[in-house]
Structure formats: C-alpha cells, structure tokens
Motif scaffolding. Sequence first.
Motif, PDB file in Angstrom:
ATOM      1  N   ASN A 289       0.822  -1.211   0.000  1.00 39.38           N
ATOM      2  CA  ASN A 289       0.000   0.000   0.000  1.00 39.38           C
ATOM      3  C   ASN A 289       0.854   1.259   0.000  1.00 39.38           C
ATOM      4  O   ASN A 289       0.546   2.218  -0.710  1.00 39.38           O
ATOM      5  N   PHE A 290       1.926   1.262   0.794  1.00 37.40           N
ATOM      6  CA  PHE A 290       2.777   2.445   0.840  1.00 37.40           C
ATOM      7  C   PHE A 290       3.468   2.675  -0.507  1.00 37.40           C
ATOM      8  O   PHE A 290       3.509   3.808  -1.001  1.00 37.40           O
ATOM      9  N   PHE A 291       3.997   1.610  -1.080  1.00 33.26           N
ATOM     10  CA  PHE A 291       4.691   1.763  -2.352  1.00 33.26           C
ATOM     11  C   PHE A 291       3.704   2.142  -3.449  1.00 33.26           C
ATOM     12  O   PHE A 291       3.960   3.044  -4.254  1.00 33.26           O
ATOM     13  N   SER A 292       2.569   1.434  -3.488  1.00 32.10           N
ATOM     14  CA  SER A 292       1.539   1.727  -4.485  1.00 32.10           C
ATOM     15  C   SER A 292       1.051   3.161  -4.337  1.00 32.10           C
ATOM     16  O   SER A 292       0.926   3.903  -5.325  1.00 32.10           O
ATOM     17  N   SER A 293       0.789   3.551  -3.092  1.00 32.57           N
ATOM     18  CA  SER A 293       0.290   4.910  -2.847  1.00 32.57           C
ATOM     19  C   SER A 293       1.347   5.943  -3.202  1.00 32.57           C
ATOM     20  O   SER A 293       1.031   7.010  -3.746  1.00 32.57           O
ATOM     21  N   GLY A 294       2.612   5.634  -2.908  1.00 30.44           N
ATOM     22  CA  GLY A 294       3.686   6.564  -3.258  1.00 30.44           C
ATOM     23  C   GLY A 294       3.776   6.777  -4.760  1.00 30.44           C
ATOM     24  O   GLY A 294       3.912   7.915  -5.239  1.00 30.44           O
ATOM     25  N   ILE A 295       3.708   5.671  -5.521  1.00 27.91           N
ATOM     26  CA  ILE A 295       3.741   5.794  -6.988  1.00 27.91           C
ATOM     27  C   ILE A 295       2.516   6.556  -7.483  1.00 27.91           C
ATOM     28  O   ILE A 295       2.611   7.415  -8.366  1.00 27.91           O
ATOM     29  N   TYR A 296       1.366   6.226  -6.908  1.00 33.36           N
ATOM     30  CA  TYR A 296       0.131   6.914  -7.298  1.00 33.36           C
ATOM     31  C   TYR A 296       0.256   8.417  -7.081  1.00 33.36           C
ATOM     32  O   TYR A 296      -0.050   9.219  -7.973  1.00 33.36           O
ATOM     33  N   ILE A 297       0.690   8.788  -5.889  1.00 31.05           N
ATOM     34  CA  ILE A 297       0.764  10.218  -5.560  1.00 31.05           C
ATOM     35  C   ILE A 297       1.770  10.923  -6.469  1.00 31.05           C
ATOM     36  O   ILE A 297       1.492  12.008  -7.013  1.00 31.05           O
ATOM     37  N   ALA A 298       2.949  10.303  -6.640  1.00 28.99           N
ATOM     38  CA  ALA A 298       3.957  10.906  -7.521  1.00 28.99           C
ATOM     39  C   ALA A 298       3.433  11.005  -8.950  1.00 28.99           C
ATOM     40  O   ALA A 298       3.574  12.043  -9.613  1.00 28.99           O
ATOM     41  N   GLY A 299       2.834   9.924  -9.428  1.00 22.95           N
ATOM     42  CA  GLY A 299       2.300   9.927 -10.794  1.00 22.95           C
ATOM     43  C   GLY A 299       1.195  10.948 -10.972  1.00 22.95           C
ATOM     44  O   GLY A 299       1.117  11.631 -12.013  1.00 22.95           O
ATOM     45  N   ILE A 300       0.325  11.081  -9.981  1.00 23.44           N
ATOM     46  CA  ILE A 300      -0.774  12.046 -10.073  1.00 23.44           C
ATOM     47  C   ILE A 300      -0.239  13.469 -10.104  1.00 23.44           C
ATOM     48  O   ILE A 300      -0.717  14.312 -10.886  1.00 23.44           O
ATOM     49  N   TYR A 301       0.769  13.761  -9.282  1.00 27.67           N
ATOM     50  CA  TYR A 301       1.320  15.131  -9.297  1.00 27.67           C
ATOM     51  C   TYR A 301       2.017  15.432 -10.624  1.00 27.67           C
ATOM     52  O   TYR A 301       1.945  16.553 -11.124  1.00 27.67           O
ATOM     53  N   VAL A 302       2.688  14.434 -11.195  1.00 26.08           N
ATOM     54  CA  VAL A 302       3.278  14.632 -12.519  1.00 26.08           C
ATOM     55  C   VAL A 302       2.185  14.947 -13.524  1.00 26.08           C
ATOM     56  O   VAL A 302       2.306  15.886 -14.342  1.00 26.08           O
ATOM     57  N   ALA A 303       1.089  14.184 -13.474  1.00 29.87           N
ATOM     58  CA  ALA A 303      -0.022  14.414 -14.395  1.00 29.87           C
ATOM     59  C   ALA A 303      -0.647  15.792 -14.175  1.00 29.87           C
ATOM     60  O   ALA A 303      -1.011  16.484 -15.136  1.00 29.87           O
ATOM     61  N   LEU A 304      -0.780  16.189 -12.902  1.00 32.32           N
ATOM     62  CA  LEU A 304      -1.371  17.497 -12.598  1.00 32.32           C
ATOM     63  C   LEU A 304      -0.514  18.626 -13.159  1.00 32.32           C
ATOM     64  O   LEU A 304      -1.036  19.615 -13.703  1.00 32.32           O
ATOM     65  N   PHE A 305       0.799  18.505 -13.036  1.00 38.46           N
ATOM     66  CA  PHE A 305       1.674  19.549 -13.582  1.00 38.46           C
ATOM     67  C   PHE A 305       1.616  19.574 -15.110  1.00 38.46           C
ATOM     68  O   PHE A 305       1.745  20.635 -15.723  1.00 38.46           O
ATOM     69  N   ILE A 306       1.426  18.417 -15.724  1.00 35.79           N
ATOM     70  CA  ILE A 306       1.273  18.389 -17.178  1.00 35.79           C
ATOM     71  C   ILE A 306      -0.024  19.079 -17.587  1.00 35.79           C
ATOM     72  O   ILE A 306      -0.071  19.832 -18.576  1.00 35.79           O
ATOM     73  N   LEU A 307      -1.086  18.865 -16.799  1.00 36.44           N
ATOM     74  CA  LEU A 307      -2.380  19.465 -17.121  1.00 36.44           C
ATOM     75  C   LEU A 307      -2.355  20.980 -16.906  1.00 36.44           C
ATOM     76  O   LEU A 307      -2.724  21.751 -17.797  1.00 36.44           O
ATOM     77  N   ASP A 308      -1.942  21.393 -15.700  1.00 38.20           N
ATOM     78  CA  ASP A 308      -1.909  22.834 -15.390  1.00 38.20           C
ATOM     79  C   ASP A 308      -1.042  23.022 -14.151  1.00 38.20           C
ATOM     80  O   ASP A 308      -1.425  22.604 -13.056  1.00 38.20           O
ATOM     81  N   TRP A 309       0.114  23.652 -14.307  1.00 38.07           N
ATOM     82  CA  TRP A 309       1.066  23.755 -13.208  1.00 38.07           C
ATOM     83  C   TRP A 309       0.549  24.610 -12.056  1.00 38.07           C
ATOM     84  O   TRP A 309       0.899  24.394 -10.891  1.00 38.07           O
ATOM     85  N   ARG A 310      -0.334  25.571 -12.354  1.00 34.55           N
ATOM     86  CA  ARG A 310      -0.853  26.430 -11.280  1.00 34.55           C
ATOM     87  C   ARG A 310      -1.785  25.653 -10.361  1.00 34.55           C
ATOM     88  O   ARG A 310      -1.719  25.769  -9.128  1.00 34.55           O
ATOM     89  N   LEU A 311      -2.675  24.849 -10.964  1.00 36.29           N
ATOM     90  CA  LEU A 311      -3.564  24.028 -10.143  1.00 36.29           C
ATOM     91  C   LEU A 311      -2.774  22.965  -9.377  1.00 36.29           C
ATOM     92  O   LEU A 311      -3.104  22.622  -8.237  1.00 36.29           O
ATOM     93  N   ALA A 312      -1.724  22.446 -10.001  1.00 41.45           N
ATOM     94  CA  ALA A 312      -0.892  21.438  -9.345  1.00 41.45           C
ATOM     95  C   ALA A 312      -0.202  22.026  -8.114  1.00 41.45           C
ATOM     96  O   ALA A 312      -0.094  21.369  -7.070  1.00 41.45           O
ATOM     97  N   LEU A 313       0.281  23.285  -8.231  1.00 42.84           N
ATOM     98  CA  LEU A 313       0.919  23.937  -7.086  1.00 42.84           C
ATOM     99  C   LEU A 313      -0.060  24.090  -5.930  1.00 42.84           C
ATOM    100  O   LEU A 313       0.306  23.924  -4.764  1.00 42.84           O
ATOM    101  N   MET A 314      -1.315  24.384  -6.269  1.00 44.45           N
ATOM    102  CA  MET A 314      -2.320  24.522  -5.223  1.00 44.45           C
ATOM    103  C   MET A 314      -2.530  23.183  -4.497  1.00 44.45           C
ATOM    104  O   MET A 314      -2.694  23.128  -3.283  1.00 44.45           O
TER     105      MET A 314
END
Length: 665
Positions: free
Chosen positions: A229-254
């Motif tokens: 769960n920790f490893f899966s969640s870590g990858i998920y969180i990292a991957g989601i933030y990468v995706a958020l910055f690709i979508l819109d860096w301002r919303l990702a910063l928030m």
Amino acid sequence: MSTEKRLVRYALTSKWTIMTALLMLAVAVAAELTGPFIAKTVIDRHISGIEEPWYETEAGSQAVSYNGAYYTREAYVDSSQIQGEPIQIMQIGTSFYFTEEPLPLDGSRSFQDGELRIEAGGDVYTAEAEPLSTSEVLAFYSPEIPLIINWLLLYLGIVFVASFFRYGQSYYLKKAAHRIIQRMRVDVFGQLSRVPVRFFDHQPAGKIVARITNDTEAIRELYMTVLANFFSSGIYIAGIYVALFILDWRLALMALVLLPILYAWFKVYRKFAAGYNRKIRAKNAEINAAMNEAVQGMSIIQAFRQEPKTEAAFEKLNEEHYTYQVKLLKLNSLTSHNLTFVVKNVVFVGLIWWISGGTAGFLTLGVLYAFVDYINRLFEPVNQIINQLANLEQARAAGTRVFELMNEEGRDVDDSEIPRFKGEVAFTDVRFSYKDGEPVLKGLSFRAKPGDTVALVGHTGSGKSSIINLLFRFYDPQTGTISIDGVNTKTLSPQAMRAHMGIVLQEPYLFSGTIAENIAYGRPDATRAEIEEAVRLVGGEDVFAKLTNGLDEEVSEKGSTLSSGQRQLVSFARALVADPAILVLDEATSSIDTETEMIIQRGLESLKANRTTFVIAHRLSTIKDADQIIVLDRGTILEKGTHEELLAAGGTYAHMYYLQQGQAV
C-alpha cells in the motif's frame, strides 16, 4: 540496530522477489493513471472538439454533408483542401447551432431569434446561426465515433494489462512476505535454543509463544499489505502530481499544500499510536501467558475451586487490552477518514474559487474533468496510507518485541563432537548465585570417580538442583571450576558435553509421538531392537505390552494419557538408549507407585552400570548403596561419605535417616 533497519534487512533476504513485485506494481499503477488522460483526450479532441473550426472540402472519410456541402474539422483537413472561410458549431446546453461567423469559445452563450450571442470579458459577440437537428448533430459527430471507440478499446487493453501486473504484484509480494516470516520464525525459534536457561526462568511460555506466532504474524502484514500500500500509494501520488503539472502547473501547485498536511498528521499519529500499539502487543502477550497457564493448570484450578478468581484475573487483562484498543480506535476514527474528507473538500473549494475567480485562466472541459478525476484519485492512496498507519505501528511494535528476544545474549548451537567421557567429575570451590547478593552455592568442592554413584541429600534450597544445573551448563558458576575428566567444562561446547550426559526428572516430559519415538529422543538413530532392549532392562516390557499398540502407542502432549509410572519408565529407557557417561536421577522414583518403583529399582542397576551417576533423593533408603553421599545445607557441604560412615558419624544424615525410618534418634 533499530527495529526499522532490522525489518529492512529481513526484507532484503527476498529482495529480488520484492523488486519484481514492486516493478509490476509500478507498471500497473502507471497503466491505471492513463485513464484520466484518455478521458481528457476523448472530451477535448472528440467531444468538445466539434466546436473547432470546420472547412468546406471535397467528400471524404472525415467529411460531413450539410445543406449540400461537405465540411471537415480543422484537425483532419489539409490546408490544400480548404475552400472558403471556416464555419463553426456551438453548443448551448443540449442544443447545437451552425454559424458561418466564428465566435470565441470562452464566455456566456445564448440563442434567440436566429442570433447566437457570446458575452466574454465585457464584450458581446453575435452571429446568425441555425439550430441543428439530432440527426444533423449525430452526422457531425460521426467521424469521431470510430476514434472514440479506439480510445476506449485502448483503455480496456490498459485495464487488462494493469490487472495482470496487479495480480503478479500481489502474488510475488505475498510470496516474499511468507518467505520472510518463515525465515524470521526459524531464527526466533533457533534463538530459543541459544539463550541460556535462566531466560526462561523469568519469561512465561505464553509470552514467548506470542512473540513467535502473533507478533511475527503482525510483521507479515507489514511486508504483505503495508509495504504494497505504501509503495503503491507513493507511486500513485507521484504519478498524479506529474499528471497534474502536465495538465496545469498552477492548479498542481495549489494541490501541493496537501503534502505538508499529511506529513504533519503522520508525525502526530505516530507519536500517540506507537505507545498504544506497544501496550496492546504487551497485553496480548500477557493474555497468551495467562491462557497457557490456565490450560496447563486447569485441574488444579478446578480442584481448589479457583475458577472465579482465575476468570477475574483474565477479565482484568482482557479489559486492559480492550481499553488500549479503544484508545487506538478513537485515534484512528478521529484522524483517518475525517482528515482526508476535510482536506479533500478544502482542495475542491480552493479549486472552485480559483476557477470562478478567473485566476486559473481558461480551462478546457477535458482538463477540468481530468484534474477533478486526479484529485479524487489522489485521496485514494492518501486514505490507504492513513489506513495502513495503524498496521505499520503494530508491525513496528511487534518487530520490537521479536527483536528484543533475538537480542538476548546466547550461545550458538555447536555440532562438534568430543570423545565419550570416562566420568570423573570435580567441583572445586564453586560459588554460584541466581541473583546478585543471594548465593546458592558457597565454595562447594567434591569429586566423583568414574562409575561412582553420588547421592545429593539436603532440605529444599540446599543447592542440590543447582549442582545439576551447573553440571549440565544450564548456568555457569561465578567463581570456581567444574571439570569432567580434568577438563574445565567452560572450555567445552555445552551441546558436545550433553551428548554424553543424561537426566531422568521427577516429572518426565514426553513429546507428542509414539512411546518408541520418545524413548529414542536422545538418539534418533537407535534401532527398534535397541529400544526394546532398553525397555526390557528398565523392567517395562510387561507394562507396555498391555497397551493396545505396545511401544507404538501414541503419546499426547506431556504424556497425559500415560500413568506416572509409565511415563517414568519411558524416561528411564530414554536415558538408557542415549547411553550417557554421566547420568542424573532427580527424584526419579518419588512420584510413582510402589509396584512400579520396585520394577524400576531392579532396572536401575542396568541403568547405572559403567556410568557416573548423580542421584537427588529425599527417601534415603533408596541411596544406601551409593559410593558417596553428600549432605548439603544452604549451599555448603555438611557431611560426605558412605551410608555406613555417615550413620556411624551420627550427624545430620543419621538424624534424617532415623527420622524417616521412624526410629528414635
């Protein structure tokens, strides 16, 4: 070494299996995170994309017929095919309109009396427009449908790939966890063979069993569930933030404000949960110990009508365990889902405020959908991490208890062999105490010649059992030396020594298995003929012949299905098969009936032949033939000699003997 480091070291014993599992997990997570991007592409490129400019072209696979002309979306048309000015299709609610005058996409839209109106940033844009029928709308969407289907098929393929890698991850990680715990239990059980006997003097059996079973089971959850769960969640969180910055860096910063909140919560939770979990594991071990003691002593409890008292003591332990469980439950309930629910809604409120205030600028419907989807997905691994913190702390507490046992000072089991003893035993100025300041043996010195029978006599606490404990090296003296055949026992391997020593206890311990297996316990390679000969020599041939299966009769735990005499006969035969050079008889005939004692006494001569024998006896009539009788009192030797010599001396031994015989002193 800290508990965490030792847990990591055990994990490294299956590092390749774990790495395979985590790699498969990473692939599965990466595949699953493509979903919102595919949805964004379908929405922006193929659903909302209908509002892009269209150009009049020749008929083709991407062209749509309308009012006698063919129109193709800008995304699918080559500049050489363009004829005339672009037209546009605008959507208002569920209605679509055709206009030959392109309008801005951003702004408030309305349609009235054939006119399409857009209000954006204080400006108003108008254009003549025609409403489209359902069939006409479907015609304009028809080029997108095959592409949308392709995207959906791609997504289904990714789902199947992710499920395959998820299966592999689960299988390999659980396999690694089972293997790690198997090794850990072997190590812990092996440690029980290494630690000195004094360790067991202060540790109830139930507590030790709880560490080997319950605590290692809690650690299994660390490797099998928490780690995944920790490893899966870590990858998920990292991957989601990468995706958020690709979508819109301002919303990702928030959205990054979530990370320090989680870190602070993690520190606060561990501060309280660690203490609760340690208490819970400790109480659980005490409950195991109480249950073990109650089960083994149930006959005594019932005989003395102590059931209510025993039940009350158990209920007290159970209530204390429950109290700490409730405290941990309150901590989990107050902070787990409540925290993520609040933080999640704060993030969404901030997102709505940002978008509605125009701060975020223009966002396509696909970007907005993907961003909301990723934010929702972001809180799934957050919840998983929070929910697993309790298991993490339980595993850490359990690991601490297991490693405390493994940290106990011990001696490695030595399989080396030494020649069979001749049997000369010498104690020289031996001083020993179980506790500092409470001496048990005080400068004890005596010698036993090979083949001698030495009887140890004295009141309870005089030091008889302590001499045997030192002889077997269950303990070592603080000062003085104990030698066998002139060699200091401290220089010999305890296991090598005990290979030539045997003991028969007042209450013999039998293991589950057959009578024959118990007799051959000290020498598993003994033949059936040797086992039967040992039984004959100790006088048990007729006794065991009455059993249904003879020597193959099954023995339950501790031999409870056999009589005291039968158990003692098994113990004597076991000592005889082991063929020790030094034999200890610790009140070996005191708890059996007279008839069986007579049988055993006849076999004792066979048992003691060519062996140095130490006999601890309270019935002095059984040791009259001893070569040397040592009378002990509070760790010192009062008298020493043969039966006749001590009677002639008229000292303590004579006094004890005549009292037992019912004669006047």
